[in-house]
Design an enzyme around this catalytic site. Sequence first.
Site, PDB file in Angstrom:
ATOM      1  N   HIS A 164      -5.390  -3.113   3.051  1.00  0.00           N
ATOM      2  CA  HIS A 164      -5.607  -2.746   1.656  1.00  0.00           C
ATOM      3  C   HIS A 164      -5.006  -1.371   1.435  1.00  0.00           C
ATOM      4  O   HIS A 164      -5.234  -0.459   2.216  1.00  0.00           O
ATOM      5  CB  HIS A 164      -7.110  -2.692   1.346  1.00  0.00           C
ATOM      6  CG  HIS A 164      -7.739  -4.037   1.318  1.00  0.00           C
ATOM      7  ND1 HIS A 164      -7.502  -4.939   0.314  1.00  0.00           N
ATOM      8  CD2 HIS A 164      -8.599  -4.647   2.164  1.00  0.00           C
ATOM      9  CE1 HIS A 164      -8.186  -6.053   0.544  1.00  0.00           C
ATOM     10  NE2 HIS A 164      -8.867  -5.909   1.656  1.00  0.00           N
ATOM     11  N   CYS A 206      -1.229  -3.795  -1.389  1.00  0.00           N
ATOM     12  CA  CYS A 206      -1.046  -3.503  -2.807  1.00  0.00           C
ATOM     13  C   CYS A 206      -0.300  -2.185  -2.939  1.00  0.00           C
ATOM     14  O   CYS A 206      -0.551  -1.260  -2.176  1.00  0.00           O
ATOM     15  CB  CYS A 206      -2.412  -3.362  -3.488  1.00  0.00           C
ATOM     16  SG  CYS A 206      -3.443  -4.820  -3.289  1.00  0.00           S
TER      17      CYS A 206
END
EC number: 2.6.1.-
Lengths: 373, 511
Positions: A164, A206
């Site tokens: 992440h 991301c």
Amino acid sequence: MAANSFRPRVLTALAGLLALSFGSLADSRIEDQAEQFFRSGHTNNWAVLVCTSRFWFNYRHVANTLSVYRSVKRLGIPDSHIVLMLADDMACNARNPKPATVFSHKNMELNVYGDDVEVDYRSYEVTVENFLRVLTGRVPPGTPRSKRLLSDDRSNILIYMTGHGGNGFLKFQDSEEITNIELADAFEQMWQKRRYNELLFIIDTCQGASMYERFYSPNIMALASSQVGEDSLSHQPDPAIGVHLMDRYTFYVLEFLEEINPASQTNMNDLFQVCPKSLCVSTPGHRTDLFQRDPKNVLITDFFGSVRKVEITTETISLQPDLGIMESSNKEDQIDEERMEPLKYAEQLPVAQIIHQENLFKSAILLLGQRMN
Amino acid sequence: MAVAVRLALIVLLLLGPGGWGHTEPSRDSLREELVITPLPSGDVAATFQFRTRWDSELQREEVSHYRLFPKALGQLISKYSLQELHLSFTQGFWRTRYWGPPFLQAPSGAELWVWFQDTVTDVDKSWKELSNVLSGIFCASLNFIDSTNTVIPTASFKPLGLANGTDHYFLRYAVLPREVVCTENLTPWKKLLPCSSKAGLSVLLKADRLFHTSYHSQAVHIRPVCRNARCTSISWELRQTLSVVFDAFVTGQGKKDWSLFRMFSRTLTEPCPLAAESRVYVDITSSKQDNETLEVNPPPLTTYQDVILGTQKTYAVYDLLDTAVINNSRNLNLQLKWKRPPENGYIHYQPAQDRLQPHLLEMLIQLPANSVTKVSIQFERALLKWTEYTPDPNHGFYVSPSVLSALVPSIVASKPVDWEESPLFNSLFPGSDSSSYFVRLYTEPLLVNLPTPDFSMPYNVICLTCTVVAVCYGSFYNLLTRTFHIEEPSKGGLAKRLANLIRRARGVPPL
């Protein structure tokens, strides 16, 4: 008469021209072959594959990393040259309905964990500090070889990270982050210490493109799964396992790599096209301005495989026997000298000795004191 | 590159004549065995042991040639001056109550205990370096072992091998309970085996079956042992053990029949050519339990009996080096089947139907001697409709008593009864033969207290509903359907005049 003499002269001139051109073609072919030999300056390949996420619902990050591990092993990089860091154990997790497996395709088609896997850093060992120490080589003394990146200035290194992330950072184990500046500085340290020849950095998180914005060392090519402000999405869940199995970008990279074999001539431009927006929903990005070669001349196997250049010789070699080695092999045959008294096994639970151990203990403490002094 | 090739060629050619000149017996040997134990709970336990024994004194000479003994561990022994090393990785817990005593149990997680030799000066430093090296070899986080989780036991963990003295200063013990065991620990463990999952018993070691178990424990044990009966010289013994327990329900889908293919999804195809002994033992001690007999297929050629862990046990032995057991054309797939003998019994059961008929269960049982037999039956009473209740439902409901009709063997033989001559109490039941007598016994009836409904509730509900309807609906109905008009007061009336007089007298306004 003039016309008659003219024609053969033209013919010979034409023949001469053709011969010259053939000769120059042959010369340039040899030059091309020689140039291909020196196309890339690396002699060995390394891979550092990092998954930074913990917890069962981040199964897909472990599957991402293992699918790249599988491709890299298949194309020739041995376990001794791969540093695999997995932040959590999904295969033998209590929630895994099929233990010892990690799947990348739904309906359990492909087990990327396999039967022959060696994880070098696992569980709590995957931290920002350990990752930077591996990259820069500043590991504590006593670190085993399998946990070190022993690259030199002729190594091509593939670094793959997933987890992440956000704008400018990547989260490690839900408790700490690494920033893009730290990463760029680590790569600069590697360059200063001549720890790589060329480096390929792939990141699937991301806003992944933010991680390669700050690089400033030469010979680095970077790919990311999404631009700043975009999220990288996961691919498909499996109803039997209950979680998403892979991220989209790495899923399509895996499908692309499954078609590569060690002799393949596919180049990096094809890797840049791997996941268009229609499939990936995010826009993958890449950065090649720091890289000296043209990406279309860079083979996929330069980073993902370990292709050795082999010279075959037909000369005969004659060898002289070395007397030193013969003597030492003779020494081993000597029978070990036998002891006079027989040895014996220790008693497993000597009750009387344990009860009366106070005296023994006290003398041991005295000995300890003497040794420490 | 070419230089390396040349060096490799030199080494190969030299080892050739050196090896052929001396045909000495090999100094290391491998024994492998697999023990399959059916457990009382229907599960099955499989224990692998691979033992490499090396007749060499590793400390005295510089060793450069490793054959069966793995080089990674041999170098550890000489570099860190190890006397003994015991390392185990375990997932799960051995349930002694259900499974019986284990051969060798290990704690959940990772356990490492080491005896160093008395030539070591800084034991703690060697301990730390050793745990780092082992974490690299076995892909485990053993590098987290430090002084915060290391102890020096003073009375237990005596050396399991030959020992000169037992000064516990040279012993270190640490446990990491959080350590996970998975394929990445099994892979380097398998690579230490001489036949390395290619032949022999190690072909059965497939990770996707071994980790789908209730208990998985793999261990490495290194210790010095006696080389011969006189015990005047040392051999180094490396034992690699792996114990798994396959669950009857998870892996076996509820059936107690096992085979090698069912457990490991593989069969044995060939013995390991480097092994001196390669055997499979199947525990057939409890071959008769709960009226079932254990049948092992193919039938064993030899059996082995001994007292193990305090009890006499029998094992069926399959020697993989024997061509009668396994050869090129035949795989070995051991099968364990439980067979029930045909029963001489009778059971008749007629289930109940609501408001039609009750349960009927009739069983013919042969009671074993000197034992207690308990028969129990579970039943449910359906809820009655509220009109079907008796006026006193709090008393409870009765379940009729059970009947036991038995033929009891009599101690003394009796002679046949003549009905007219013998007294009346002896001629109630016709006696069939002289060795047993007939008796019919009854159990107590059962009074079951069931939850009863509150019978006043219908009345309460009617009252409440009617009140609510009357008050709310009635008021709205009145408001909506009635019209109000002002009424003129009437003028006359004698009574009214009289009342007004009285009122004027009092000073109160008139009507």
